[in-house]
Design an enzyme around this catalytic site. Structure first.
Site, mmCIF file in Angstrom:
data_model
loop_
_atom_site.group_PDB
_atom_site.id
_atom_site.type_symbol
_atom_site.label_atom_id
_atom_site.label_comp_id
_atom_site.label_asym_id
_atom_site.label_seq_id
_atom_site.Cartn_x
_atom_site.Cartn_y
_atom_site.Cartn_z
ATOM 1 N NE ARG A 171 -35.036 -1.758 2.883
ATOM 2 C CZ ARG A 171 -34.495 -1.330 3.780
ATOM 3 N NH1 ARG A 171 -32.956 -1.427 3.950
ATOM 4 N NH2 ARG A 171 -35.394 -0.200 3.759
ATOM 5 C CE LYS A 198 -27.154 2.353 7.891
ATOM 6 N NZ LYS A 198 -28.339 1.316 7.371
#
Ligand SMILES: [Zn+2]
Length: 290
Positions: free
Chosen positions: A280, A69
């Site tokens: 999450r 990323k």
């Protein structure tokens, strides 16, 4: 949060727009300068705004590539190579413009933190609404060891074997599968959105312990992760939250997500459930995923 396909979308538009251009001057926002004076490290890592500006001045951008990323700006100055590593955090975005007014959306324009003014007069601007992004100027990858600890690129041949062998180690065997596949040391660039989709497509419950899933299912899961990442790259990424490519465009993958953010399962119609894994929210179908 931008995941691998969104970062790939940025790099595909940023590379042709930035490569071959030389940086004449750098502007750093007051917010970054203030954060540095309070001994915080908003965005700019491992150098002061003055040092950063001094080092970046005169750098030529040779190429822009993606690793997991991260965006890598390959730079050269006086025959020496340097690497500027950019992570978009929650809401970072790059814009190649001639004037800041060309950044159409106000929420980005108001949060521009670093501007490279090029020799040719154009600008390369980094905006970051929530300021979780990072810019780190180093010589090469090995100067920042976490970069070397990343799993192979998911499309590399070695990536599946890397994932399968780690899934049987004590460190990962006891963890929920969703936590394992979102760990950048296990698989590069698979965040919450694409992990949720791949688990749904393979019918695996996100909370299932990694070590209790058969190798054949894990192989299918890895194939599906690769598949979903590939589809998302084709679609220009998902425009969830604040992802934009350098032309300010959003991607179209969000319309093709079948489980992420859904209230009902597209397979059986059951109401989806939510659980928290590794901090999450994970959405899944209690009937289709085991
Ligand atoms: Zn279902």
């Amino acid at each position: 949060m931008p995941e691998l396909p969104e970062v790939e979308g940025v790099v595909r538009s940023l590379s042709p727009a930035a490569s071959g251009r030389t940086i004449r001057d750098i502007t750093v926002s007051d917010t970054i300068i203030r954060s540095k004076s309070e001994a915080k490290e908003a965005i700019l890592k491992n150098s002061s705004p003055e040092e950063f500006a001094e080092k970046m001045r005169g750098m030529t951008i040779m190429d822009v590539t993606r690793r997991s990323k991260y965006i890598y700006f390959h730079l050269e100055k006086n025959g020496e190579r340097h690497l500027l590593v950019s992570h978009l955090g929650m809401s970072g975005a790059w814009f190649a413009v001639n004037d800041i007014d060309e950044v159409k959306e106000e929420k980005f324009r108001r949060h521009i933190h670093v501007i490279f003014r090029m020799e040719d007069g154009g600008l390369l601007a980094y905006a970051d609404i929530r300021r979780f992004g990072e810019l780190r100027l180093i010589g090469e990858e090995s100067d920042h060891p976490p970069l070397l600890a990343m799993a192979p690129e998911p499309f590399d041949e070695s990536a599946a074997g890397h994932f399968l062998s780690l899934s049987r180690t004590p460190k990962y065997a006891g963890k929920p599968i969703k936590e394992t596949i979102m760990d950048g040391k296990v698989i590069s660039g698979c965040g919450n959105i694409y992990a949720t989709e791949a688990l749904f497509r393979t019918g695996i419950h996100p909370g299932r312990k990694t070590g209790r899933i058969s190798m054949a299912r894990l192989e299918r899961l890895f194939d599906e992760i690769r598949q979903v990442l590939g589809e998302a790259i084709e679609a220009g990424g998902s425009s969830i939250s604040d992802y934009r490519n350098i032309n300010g465009e959003a991607g179209g993958m969000q319309d093709r997500l079948r489980m992420y953010g859904r209230k009902n399962c597209p397979g059986c119609g059951a109401e989806t459930k939510r659980m928290t894994i590794a901090g999450r929210t994970s959405v899944y179908c209690p009937k289709c995923q085991h």
